[in-house]
Design a protein around this motif. Structure first.
Motif, PDB file in Angstrom:
ATOM      1  N   PRO A  64      -0.541  17.618   0.137  1.00  0.00           N
ATOM      2  CA  PRO A  64      -1.582  16.650  -0.219  1.00  0.00           C
ATOM      3  C   PRO A  64      -2.961  17.049   0.310  1.00  0.00           C
ATOM      4  CG  PRO A  64       0.396  15.524   0.540  1.00  0.00           C
ATOM      5  CD  PRO A  64       0.618  16.986   0.811  1.00  0.00           C
ATOM      6  N   ILE A  65      -3.969  16.785  -0.493  1.00  0.00           N
ATOM      7  CA  ILE A  65      -5.344  17.106  -0.102  1.00  0.00           C
ATOM      8  C   ILE A  65      -5.780  16.128   0.980  1.00  0.00           C
ATOM      9  CG2 ILE A  65      -7.746  17.180  -0.917  1.00  0.00           C
ATOM     10  CD1 ILE A  65      -6.607  18.064  -3.647  1.00  0.00           C
ATOM     11  N   SER A  66      -6.335  16.657   2.047  1.00  0.00           N
ATOM     12  CA  SER A  66      -6.702  15.828   3.188  1.00  0.00           C
ATOM     13  C   SER A  66      -7.874  14.910   2.865  1.00  0.00           C
ATOM     14  CB  SER A  66      -7.029  16.708   4.399  1.00  0.00           C
ATOM     15  OG  SER A  66      -8.005  17.675   4.061  1.00  0.00           O
ATOM     16  N   ILE A  67      -8.021  13.895   3.698  1.00  0.00           N
ATOM     17  CA  ILE A  67      -9.045  12.870   3.506  1.00  0.00           C
ATOM     18  C   ILE A  67     -10.301  13.215   4.295  1.00  0.00           C
ATOM     19  CG2 ILE A  67      -9.604  10.428   3.799  1.00  0.00           C
ATOM     20  CD1 ILE A  67      -7.512  10.951   1.659  1.00  0.00           C
ATOM     21  N   ASP A  68     -11.436  13.066   3.653  1.00  0.00           N
ATOM     22  CA  ASP A  68     -12.717  13.211   4.315  1.00  0.00           C
ATOM     23  C   ASP A  68     -12.951  11.938   5.129  1.00  0.00           C
ATOM     24  OD1 ASP A  68     -15.346  13.431   5.113  1.00  0.00           O
ATOM     25  OD2 ASP A  68     -16.176  13.719   3.108  1.00  0.00           O
ATOM     26  N   GLN A  69     -12.967  12.047   6.445  1.00  0.00           N
ATOM     27  CA  GLN A  69     -13.084  10.867   7.289  1.00  0.00           C
ATOM     28  C   GLN A  69     -14.412  10.139   7.094  1.00  0.00           C
ATOM     29  OE1 GLN A  69     -10.499   9.679   9.096  1.00  0.00           O
ATOM     30  NE2 GLN A  69      -9.399  11.337   8.070  1.00  0.00           N
ATOM     31  N   GLU A  70     -15.430  10.859   6.637  1.00  0.00           N
ATOM     32  CA  GLU A  70     -16.741  10.231   6.441  1.00  0.00           C
ATOM     33  C   GLU A  70     -16.745   9.284   5.250  1.00  0.00           C
ATOM     34  OE1 GLU A  70     -21.372  11.568   5.545  1.00  0.00           O
ATOM     35  OE2 GLU A  70     -19.964  13.014   6.409  1.00  0.00           O
ATOM     36  N   THR A  71     -16.053   9.688   4.165  1.00  0.00           N
ATOM     37  CA  THR A  71     -16.065   8.865   2.951  1.00  0.00           C
ATOM     38  C   THR A  71     -14.781   8.077   2.747  1.00  0.00           C
ATOM     39  OG1 THR A  71     -15.155  10.643   1.569  1.00  0.00           O
ATOM     40  CG2 THR A  71     -17.558  10.568   1.843  1.00  0.00           C
ATOM     41  N   GLY A  72     -13.707   8.487   3.423  1.00  0.00           N
ATOM     42  CA  GLY A  72     -12.421   7.839   3.228  1.00  0.00           C
ATOM     43  C   GLY A  72     -11.721   8.253   1.955  1.00  0.00           C
ATOM     44  N   LYS A  73     -12.232   9.291   1.285  1.00  0.00           N
ATOM     45  CA  LYS A  73     -11.663   9.779   0.033  1.00  0.00           C
ATOM     46  C   LYS A  73     -11.211  11.225   0.201  1.00  0.00           C
ATOM     47  CE  LYS A  73     -14.713   6.808  -2.690  1.00  0.00           C
ATOM     48  NZ  LYS A  73     -15.784   6.756  -3.716  1.00  0.00           N
ATOM     49  N   PRO A  74     -10.300  11.692  -0.671  1.00  0.00           N
ATOM     50  CA  PRO A  74      -9.861  13.089  -0.564  1.00  0.00           C
ATOM     51  C   PRO A  74     -11.035  14.048  -0.747  1.00  0.00           C
ATOM     52  CG  PRO A  74      -8.394  11.847  -2.002  1.00  0.00           C
ATOM     53  CD  PRO A  74      -9.579  10.958  -1.733  1.00  0.00           C
ATOM     54  N   PHE A  75     -10.956  15.190  -0.074  1.00  0.00           N
ATOM     55  CA  PHE A  75     -11.956  16.230  -0.270  1.00  0.00           C
ATOM     56  C   PHE A  75     -11.936  16.691  -1.724  1.00  0.00           C
ATOM     57  CE2 PHE A  75     -11.546  16.770   4.364  1.00  0.00           C
ATOM     58  CZ  PHE A  75     -12.895  16.826   4.712  1.00  0.00           C
TER      59      PHE A  75
END
Length: 206
Positions: A64-75
């Motif tokens: 699974p594609i990891s989550i961008d902690q800044e946006t809360g959405k996948p990279f």
């Protein structure tokens, strides 16, 4: 007996064609030959929904594609080969939407400003001039005027949201990319916007 379905990655791999990669990449592109979105990305059914083929390819290899902690959405996935239909995972890198836009600008993947100028001028004059006069001034057809104004009507909310999330410069480049990417072919501006009008879809299909 439950119906057996072919895994998405197997169906994806059966639709790949080896094509030359740009200078600097060692392996060829694996270009998806099936259904494509108006953005040029391959589309394939996976887990009951249509997903971008290159993201299915990435997850088959890396999970699974990891989550961008800044946006809360996948990279997002940045195509190093600049081929949106490519599913060669070696040609991909994870990044933020802002990094993807910056990569687009740095590589010159945006058209000259002429089309954006037409759009801005059409929007400016639409309230005070009839369509035929507007077409004469811009030296384009009335049909083209209608397409430009339809693009503006459909894209305005997305553009406003991107100015907040990406900043005005990046938002302007993204809008230009959406407009000019399919403008010369112009099979259907509204069809193009159907794929590009939601920020979530932009996040998931690059």
């Amino acid at each position: 007996m439950p119906r057996q379905t072919t895994p998405a990655i197997n169906r994806l791999e059966s639709k790949l064609k080896e094509t030359p990669a740009p200078y600097g990449l060692q392996s060829p592109c694996q270009t998806f030959q099936g259904t494509k979105l108006n953005t040029g990305h391959g589309a394939i059914w996976h887990n009951g929904a249509k997903e971008c083929a290159h993201r299915v390819a990435w997850e088959a290899k890396h999970g699974p594609i990891s989550i961008d902690q800044e946006t809360g959405k996948p990279f997002v996935i940045i195509h190093l080969c600049d081929n949106p239909a490519c599913c060669n995972v070696d040609h991909m890198a994870l990044g933020t939407q802002r990094e993807n836009v910056q990569d687009c600008i740095a590589k010159g993947r945006h058209e000259p400003a002429a089309t954006m100028n037409k759009l801005n001028r059409a929007v400016e004059l639409a309230a005070v001039k009839p369509r035929d006069a507007l077409a004469d001034e811009l030296k384009i057809s009335e049909d083209e005027v209608e397409r430009l104004l339809a693009f503006h009507a459909q894209d305005a909310s997305l553009y406003a949201a991107e100015k907040i999330t990406l900043g005005p410069d990046a938002a302007e480049e993204m809008r230009r990319y959406r407009l000019t990417g399919d403008y010369e072919a112009f099979v259907s501006v509204l069809g193009m916007l159907n794929e590009a009008r939601h920020i979530d879809q932009l996040d998931l299909c690059v």
